[in-house]
Design a protein around this motif. Structure first.
Motif, mmCIF file in Angstrom:
data_model
loop_
_atom_site.group_PDB
_atom_site.id
_atom_site.type_symbol
_atom_site.label_atom_id
_atom_site.label_comp_id
_atom_site.label_asym_id
_atom_site.label_seq_id
_atom_site.Cartn_x
_atom_site.Cartn_y
_atom_site.Cartn_z
ATOM 1 N N ALA A 59 14.426 -6.370 -14.454
ATOM 2 C CA ALA A 59 14.010 -5.584 -15.612
ATOM 3 C C ALA A 59 14.341 -4.104 -15.436
ATOM 4 N N VAL A 60 14.212 -3.599 -14.213
ATOM 5 C CA VAL A 60 14.586 -2.201 -13.941
ATOM 6 C C VAL A 60 16.081 -1.999 -14.202
ATOM 7 N N ASP A 61 16.889 -2.952 -13.737
ATOM 8 C CA ASP A 61 18.335 -2.863 -13.977
ATOM 9 C C ASP A 61 18.647 -2.857 -15.474
ATOM 10 N N GLU A 62 17.896 -3.637 -16.237
ATOM 11 C CA GLU A 62 18.107 -3.651 -17.686
ATOM 12 C C GLU A 62 17.872 -2.280 -18.290
ATOM 13 N N MET A 63 16.907 -1.552 -17.738
ATOM 14 C CA MET A 63 16.582 -0.233 -18.284
ATOM 15 C C MET A 63 17.689 0.788 -18.029
ATOM 16 N N ALA A 64 18.639 0.431 -17.191
ATOM 17 C CA ALA A 64 19.729 1.361 -16.841
ATOM 18 C C ALA A 64 20.929 1.251 -17.783
ATOM 19 N N HIS A 65 20.854 0.328 -18.739
ATOM 20 C CA HIS A 65 21.990 0.116 -19.642
ATOM 21 C C HIS A 65 21.536 0.155 -21.090
ATOM 22 N N LYS A 66 22.300 0.813 -21.899
ATOM 23 C CA LYS A 66 21.950 0.992 -23.305
ATOM 24 C C LYS A 66 21.733 -0.345 -23.999
ATOM 25 N N GLU A 67 22.557 -1.323 -23.672
ATOM 26 C CA GLU A 67 22.506 -2.610 -24.368
ATOM 27 C C GLU A 67 21.218 -3.388 -24.060
ATOM 28 N N THR A 68 20.620 -3.138 -22.908
ATOM 29 C CA THR A 68 19.427 -3.899 -22.504
ATOM 30 C C THR A 68 18.208 -3.007 -22.289
ATOM 31 N N PHE A 69 18.322 -1.744 -22.680
ATOM 32 C CA PHE A 69 17.207 -0.801 -22.517
ATOM 33 C C PHE A 69 16.048 -1.192 -23.444
ATOM 34 N N HIS A 70 14.818 -0.957 -22.972
ATOM 35 C CA HIS A 70 13.630 -1.227 -23.781
ATOM 36 C C HIS A 70 12.784 0.028 -23.898
ATOM 37 N N GLY A 71 12.498 0.433 -25.105
ATOM 38 C CA GLY A 71 11.591 1.550 -25.366
ATOM 39 C C GLY A 71 10.210 1.002 -25.700
ATOM 40 N N TYR A 72 9.636 1.499 -26.806
ATOM 41 C CA TYR A 72 8.349 0.955 -27.233
ATOM 42 C C TYR A 72 8.470 -0.543 -27.466
ATOM 43 N N GLY A 73 7.511 -1.274 -26.975
ATOM 44 C CA GLY A 73 7.486 -2.716 -27.216
ATOM 45 C C GLY A 73 6.336 -3.069 -28.137
ATOM 46 N N PRO A 74 6.177 -4.325 -28.473
ATOM 47 C CA PRO A 74 5.051 -4.750 -29.298
ATOM 48 C C PRO A 74 3.734 -4.525 -28.564
ATOM 49 N N GLU A 75 2.785 -3.856 -29.223
ATOM 50 C CA GLU A 75 1.534 -3.519 -28.548
ATOM 51 C C GLU A 75 0.797 -4.752 -28.039
ATOM 52 N N GLN A 76 0.930 -5.887 -28.735
ATOM 53 C CA GLN A 76 0.213 -7.090 -28.329
ATOM 54 C C GLN A 76 0.847 -7.785 -27.128
#
Length: 410
Positions: A59-76
């Motif tokens: 998941a950390v690696d995903e955050m390093a790429h624009k295509e798999t980056f995650h910002g705000y997620g669903p609060e639930q």
């Protein structure tokens, strides 16, 4: 001029575990050579399961790429986690919920403390005694109680005594209450409620229009078949109970922080106009207003425990701590001390020798054999004369602590 919430001033000077920390640090400063073994606060010592680490690295690696980056997620919570929770912890038992009835958070401590915000300021509260302090303290802060009395009880609270005489299973209140806190397996006593006993509580709640706030943070430690792992195994519970669960003790997430709360839509309260309103609707409004969601990386780590390998590793982790519990429980009995719990829970609740006050026993353990535990009085007046130990320590430290108990002079 700004004013304060005077309800905070009703509370004792500091939170229980903060006071323990203060005393231990003072002792360490005066005795830096002391080899202190900590069996007090319920914090884990073993690493996270390997599947969780692997999932979080990915998941950390995903955050390093624009295509798999995650910002705000669903609060639930992300569906990959909420669906896994429902499938493995509820649907596997024939219990079904909608995805909008589960709320992922940063842990059950926050949720059990915050849930009281949904209830009216004059709603009545019942708690077991002894009790996990968060349930009581947050209601005091909200102004739902009177002043602290000399006997250690707060005015306006219904206390349900738990002691050796009643097998640490509280009796039903002799009057109706609005909010009822139950913790099973119990913190601090390490004891449980059978299916038959828990059914009585659900019947009481339905008959009295009471909401049960059910803390099941230690459900993964249940080993006996007659102890439900969720209150929703009891028919009718979906109409009266809110359940809190945590990954802290299940998978070692005390520092990683992840938990969840189930609020069925059938659990309702009465509004001022007489209408019935689902608490689910109110919690959704609170959750989305005051919380931005648990981190994507953490949720990926939590979801990994539901894989076949994850289930195996979690079972091994829980087994490690329960073996510690067995070692402590049997060691205490060999030392001539009465001990309870430690079968379906990672807590051992021991009777202090010679009716010694629990804070005196705390000081004696710290000074004589350098062991830290938790005084029972910190959990309520009925905890006086008892003492809590946890099985979350390292195996070697646990064995050394038991040896020290064998040499303790009373």
């Amino acid at each position: 001029m700004a004013t304060i919430n005077d309800n905070y001033r009703k509370l004792p000077g500091s939170y229980l575990f903060a006071e323990i920390g203060r005393r231990v640090e003072a002792y360490k400063k005066a005795h830096p050579e002391a080899d202190i073994i900590r069996l007090g606060i319920g914090d884990v010592t073993q690493p996270l399961p390997a599947v969780c680490i692997e999932a979080m690295h990915k998941a950390v690696d995903e955050m390093a790429h624009k295509e798999t980056f995650h910002g705000y997620g669903p609060e639930q919570g992300y569906p990959f986690l909420t669906q896994a929770i429902l499938k493995n912890n509820y649907e596997s038992k024939g219990i079904h919920f909608g995805l909008d009835e589960i709320f992922v958070s940063d842990g059950s401590k926050s949720d059990t403390g915050n849930i009281q915000e949904l209830f009216g300021p004059h709603d009545t509260v019942a708690i077991t005694d002894p009790v996990y302090p968060v349930y009581l303290d947050t209601n005091v802060m909200a102004g739902r109680t009177g002043e602290l009395q000399k006997d250690g009880h707060f005015e306006g609270v219904t206390y349900l005594p738990c002691n050796a005489e009643n097998g640490f299973a509280p009796s039903l209140p002799d009057h109706r209450v609005d909010m009822l806190y139950l913790c099973c397996p119990n913190n601090p006593t390490g004891t449980t409620l059978s299916r038959e006993e828990l059914t009585k509580w659900v019947h009481y709640a339905k008959e009295n229009d009471t909401v049960i706030l059910f803390d099941a943070a230690y459900a993964a430690y249940i080993s006996e078949p007659d102890v439900p792992t969720t209150i929703y195994e009891i028919p009718g519970a979906k109409d009266v109970a809110i359940e809190f669960r945590s990954f802290s003790k299940t998978a070692g997430f005390t520092g990683t922080r992840c938990g969840y709360t189930i609020i069925p839509k059938g659990v309702t309260g009465r509004a001022a106009d007489g209408s019935r309103v689902p608490y689910n609707q109110l919690w959704m409004r609170r959750h989305t207003t005051k919380f931005n969601g648990t981190a994507y990386i953490v949720q990926r780590g939590a979801a990994a425990i539901y894989t076949p390998e994850g289930q195996k590793q979690v079972k091994e982790l829980v087994g490690y701590y329960m073996e510690n519990a067995r070692i402590i429980r049997e060691g205490l009995k060999a030392a001539g001390l009465k001990a309870y719990g430690g079968v379906n829970a990672p807590y051992i609740w021991l009777k202090t020798p010679n009716n010694m006050p629990s804070w005196d026993f705390f000081d004696k353990l710290l000074q004589d054999v350098h062991i830290v535990g938790t005084p029972g009085a910190g959990f309520g007046p009925c905890g006086e004369g008892y003492f809590r130990l946890t099985s979350f320590g390292d195996r070697e430290d646990t064995k050394r602590a038991v040896e020290r108990f064998q040499n303790l002079k009373f």
